[in-house]
Scaffold this active site. Structure first.
Site, PDB file in Angstrom:
ATOM      1  N   ASN A   1       0.803  -1.216   0.000  1.00 41.81           N
ATOM      2  CA  ASN A   1       0.000   0.000   0.000  1.00 41.81           C
ATOM      3  C   ASN A   1       0.841   1.273   0.000  1.00 41.81           C
ATOM      4  O   ASN A   1       0.321   2.361  -0.216  1.00 41.81           O
ATOM      5  CB  ASN A   1      -0.955   0.024   1.205  1.00 41.81           C
ATOM      6  CG  ASN A   1      -0.208  -0.120   2.510  1.00 41.81           C
ATOM      7  OD1 ASN A   1       0.302  -1.195   2.805  1.00 41.81           O
ATOM      8  ND2 ASN A   1      -0.107   0.956   3.270  1.00 41.81           N
TER       9      ASN A   1
ATOM     10  N   GLY B   1       5.320   2.938  -0.067  1.00 40.07           N
ATOM     11  CA  GLY B   1       6.763   2.708  -0.132  1.00 40.07           C
ATOM     12  C   GLY B   1       7.219   1.835  -1.291  1.00 40.07           C
ATOM     13  O   GLY B   1       6.690   1.913  -2.401  1.00 40.07           O
TER      14      GLY B   1
ATOM     15  N   TYR C   1      15.771  -5.595  14.717  1.00 42.76           N
ATOM     16  CA  TYR C   1      15.613  -5.395  13.266  1.00 42.76           C
ATOM     17  C   TYR C   1      16.683  -6.186  12.515  1.00 42.76           C
ATOM     18  O   TYR C   1      16.382  -6.886  11.546  1.00 42.76           O
ATOM     19  CB  TYR C   1      15.703  -3.905  12.938  1.00 42.76           C
ATOM     20  CG  TYR C   1      15.453  -3.585  11.472  1.00 42.76           C
ATOM     21  CD1 TYR C   1      14.198  -3.811  10.899  1.00 42.76           C
ATOM     22  CD2 TYR C   1      16.462  -3.078  10.652  1.00 42.76           C
ATOM     23  CE1 TYR C   1      13.959  -3.528   9.553  1.00 42.76           C
ATOM     24  CE2 TYR C   1      16.234  -2.794   9.312  1.00 42.76           C
ATOM     25  CZ  TYR C   1      14.980  -3.021   8.768  1.00 42.76           C
ATOM     26  OH  TYR C   1      14.750  -2.738   7.436  1.00 42.76           O
TER      27      TYR C   1
END
Ligand SMILES: NC(=O)c1ccc[n+]([C@@H]2O[C@H](COP(=O)([O-])OP(=O)(O)OC[C@H]3O[C@@H](n4cnc5c(N)ncnc54)[C@H](OP(=O)(O)O)[C@@H]3O)[C@@H](O)[C@H]2O)c1
Ligand SMILES: *[C@@H]1O[C@H](CO)[C@@H](O)[C@H](O)[C@H]1NC(C)=O
Length: 308
Positions: free
Chosen positions: A58, A60, A210
């Site tokens: 949706n 990037g 991350y």
């Protein structure tokens, strides 16, 4: 007239240092932009009659990747958690590509139930799946848990995609030659898999988390490729570059004012989502990589003549 020239001369001498600094900084920013721009996927391959599923499409990098796939004629499935935003993105993609075959399906990677529901929907309603792009990601959020109690970054970036890919393997195998593209990050290089504390319960550090999740992406790509050898399904992992997207949404608000001031000019320099999608597109379609599998891709710096 003489006065005017004098005034100019006066202005230049008075502000010489400032002007010089501004010129050098300007030239530096332009040179750096050029250097950071990166290449483009030149493949003209069409995808008419093929189906592509992209997670987190949706916004990037995922949205730009979806637009490219739609322009190539594919049926494109945007698998997104925010259906409202995804429908707006789908409208834009249909308009810009002229391809009406763009659909939205609900997928929250922070819920294994949602992953199972989506996979079931795809298994039951899609005839084929030629390209799966595991693009969605969350970076440096606070210590959050998924619905199943997994640490959020590991849960969304790796575990959710791991389950999704495995559930869609039969369909991918029926659609060979097919590809799985896993969007990792350069951050994986400093990653460590903490087998004793995989959800970082003992010591949560958002950056460590991350890195671990992105290393898991690369390791998954390698292992899956070796298990799928000879099946006609090939697997790719990649670093998209440093790209101007919403990925910093959890990080930026936590920065001190001075840090934000330092970061702002850097944000102006970094690449557009369209440039950031190029490595995903390359891995998804480029003919030269048809027999490659299990590798990690990262763009080299710009070639002379590239138009991005
Ligand atoms: N941007 C960079 O510089 C950079 C560098 C290295 C790697 N990457 C990787 O590139 C990929 C794309 O990121 P981006 O830069 O385009 O960031 P972005 O603009 O923040 O997009 C991330 C996408 O992932 C979705 N997502 C997040 N959590 C989700 C969940 N639980 N379930 C389903 N979807 C979820 C987001 O949906 P919502 O909009 O609903 O939140 C959004 O569509 C990520 O895997 C990221 O790690 C990016
Ligand atoms: C991939 O392998 C097939 C079969 O061995 C071969 O015909 C084809 O040329 C190869 N393609 C590339 C891009 O290496």
């Amino acid at each position: 007239m003489q006065n005017y020239a004098d005034a100019i001369r006066h202005l230049i001498t008075r502000h010489a240092t400032g002007l010089a600094v501004a010129c050098i900084a300007g030239a530096g920013i332009l040179a750096l932009r050029r250097w950071m721009a990166g290449g483009v996927c030149r493949s003209k391959v069409r995808l008419d009659g093929k189906t592509v599923l992209i997670t987190g499409a949706n916004t990037g990098i995922g949205k730009e990747t979806a637009l490219d796939m739609a322009k190539r004629g594919a049926r494109v499935i945007l698998a997104c958690r925010d259906v409202t935003r995804a429908c707006i993105a789908a409208d834009e993609i249909r308009q810009q590509s002229g391809n009406g075959n763009v659909v939205v399906k609900k997928l929250d990677l922070a819920s294994l139930q949602s992953v199972r529901d989506l996979a079931k929907d795809v298994e039951e309603n899609e005839e084929r799946l030629d390209i799966l792009i595991n693009n969605a990601g969350v970076m440096m959020c606070p210590k959050w848990k998924t619905d199943d109690g997994f640490e959020m970054q590991f849960g969304v970036n790796h575990l959710g995609h791991f389950l999704l890919t495995n559930l869609l393997l039969d369909l991918l195998k029926k659609s060979t030659p097919s590809r799985v593209v896993i969007v990792s990050s350069l951050a994986h290089e400093k990653g460590i898999i903490d087998f004793d504390d995989i959800h970082l319960d003992v010591q949560y550090e958002r950056e460590t988390s991350y890195r671990q999740s992105k290393l898991a992406n690369v390791l998954f790509c390698r292992e899956l490729a070796s298990r799928l050898q000879g099946t006609g399904v090939t697997v790719y992992s990649l670093h998209p570059g440093v790209i101007r997207t919403e990925l910093g949404r959890h990080l930026l608000p936590t920065l001190a004012l001075w840090q934000r001031i330092v970061v702002t000019p850097i944000i102006m320099l970094i690449k557009s989502p369209a440039a950031g999608a190029q490595t995903s597109i390359y891995c998804a379609v480029d003919e030269s990589q048809a027999n490659a599998s299990g590798l990690y891709y990262r763009q080299e710096q710009r070639d002379p003549g590239d138009d991005l």
